[in-house]
Design a protein around this motif. Structure first.
Motif, PDB file in Angstrom:
ATOM      1  N   ALA A 240       0.823  -1.223   0.000  1.00 17.44           N
ATOM      2  CA  ALA A 240       0.000   0.000   0.000  1.00 17.44           C
ATOM      3  C   ALA A 240       0.850   1.263   0.000  1.00 17.44           C
ATOM      4  O   ALA A 240       0.449   2.278  -0.583  1.00 17.44           O
ATOM      5  CB  ALA A 240      -0.931   0.004   1.207  1.00 17.44           C
TER       6      ALA A 240
ATOM      7  N   LYS B  26       1.820   2.479  -3.508  1.00 19.47           N
ATOM      8  CA  LYS B  26       0.606   2.797  -4.268  1.00 19.47           C
ATOM      9  C   LYS B  26       0.024   4.137  -3.849  1.00 19.47           C
ATOM     10  O   LYS B  26      -0.591   4.825  -4.652  1.00 19.47           O
ATOM     11  CB  LYS B  26      -0.445   1.701  -4.096  1.00 19.47           C
ATOM     12  CG  LYS B  26      -0.142   0.449  -4.882  1.00 19.47           C
ATOM     13  CD  LYS B  26      -1.273  -0.558  -4.735  1.00 19.47           C
ATOM     14  CE  LYS B  26      -0.976  -1.803  -5.535  1.00 19.47           C
ATOM     15  NZ  LYS B  26      -2.066  -2.791  -5.394  1.00 19.47           N
TER      16      LYS B  26
ATOM     17  N   GLU C  99      -6.037   2.233   0.381  1.00 18.14           N
ATOM     18  CA  GLU C  99      -5.490   1.012  -0.218  1.00 18.14           C
ATOM     19  C   GLU C  99      -5.434  -0.126   0.801  1.00 18.14           C
ATOM     20  O   GLU C  99      -5.765  -1.271   0.480  1.00 18.14           O
ATOM     21  CB  GLU C  99      -4.099   1.282  -0.798  1.00 18.14           C
ATOM     22  CG  GLU C  99      -3.435   0.092  -1.433  1.00 18.14           C
ATOM     23  CD  GLU C  99      -4.174  -0.450  -2.648  1.00 18.14           C
ATOM     24  OE1 GLU C  99      -4.091  -1.671  -2.892  1.00 18.14           O
ATOM     25  OE2 GLU C  99      -4.849   0.334  -3.350  1.00 18.14           O
TER      26      GLU C  99
END
Length: 157
Positions: free
Chosen positions: A57, A60, A71
């Motif tokens: 995560a 991202k 996320e």
């Protein structure tokens, strides 16, 4: 007489349950108290899977804490479905002097999943637990210490 029904015994003018009925109730309560926790899985979440979700995560989210949290929540829903609260809400938290907000995603007798944060930093302690504590920093840093270590430790993403 009622077959199978508990018989009332008169004691000092009052009706009370007989000893066999009281013993049966006590045994039934003990059975329920022992059976319910044993029927619930002790651990739903895997330390390895949680670490993997956090690790994936962070890039991202591209440095945006809100995107990172979104996320993580989406990945937890995908992996653990019904174990994640459907519509969690952020709430204020002040535990051990560590003040901030937290998002409770799962809570049971054996484990919980929360996302905790503070935009302005915080001081205090998170405590010591007999349970395993899988701690993943998604964004920012935390100054901490470990038992019997006399210097501070900087934890970061």
């Amino acid at each position: 007489d009622h077959a199978g029904a508990a018989r009332a015994i008169k004691t000092n003018g009052r009706e009370t349950m007989g000893v066999p009925t009281t013993a049966a109730i006590v045994i039934a309560v003990i059975a329920v108290v022992l059976a319910v926790p044993l029927s619930i899985p002790k651990h739903v979440f895997s330390e390895k899977v949680l670490a993997d979700i956090a690790r994936k995560a962070i890039p991202k989210g591209k440095g945006n804490a809100t995107l990172i949290v979104q996320e993580v929540v989406a990945s937890l829903r995908k992996e653990y479905g019904p174990w994640i609260i459907e519509q969690p809400e952020w709430m204020f938290n002040n535990a051990g002097g560590a003040m901030g907000t937290m998002l409770v995603l799962h809570a049971s007798l054996s484990e919980y999943i929360i996302i905790f944060g503070s935009a302005i930093g915080t001081e205090g302690h998170t405590g010591r637990f007999l349970a395993d504590d899988w701690f993943h920093i998604l964004y920012g840093e935390q100054v901490s210490h470990f038992p019997f270590v006399l210097r501070r430790v900087l934890l970061s993403e």
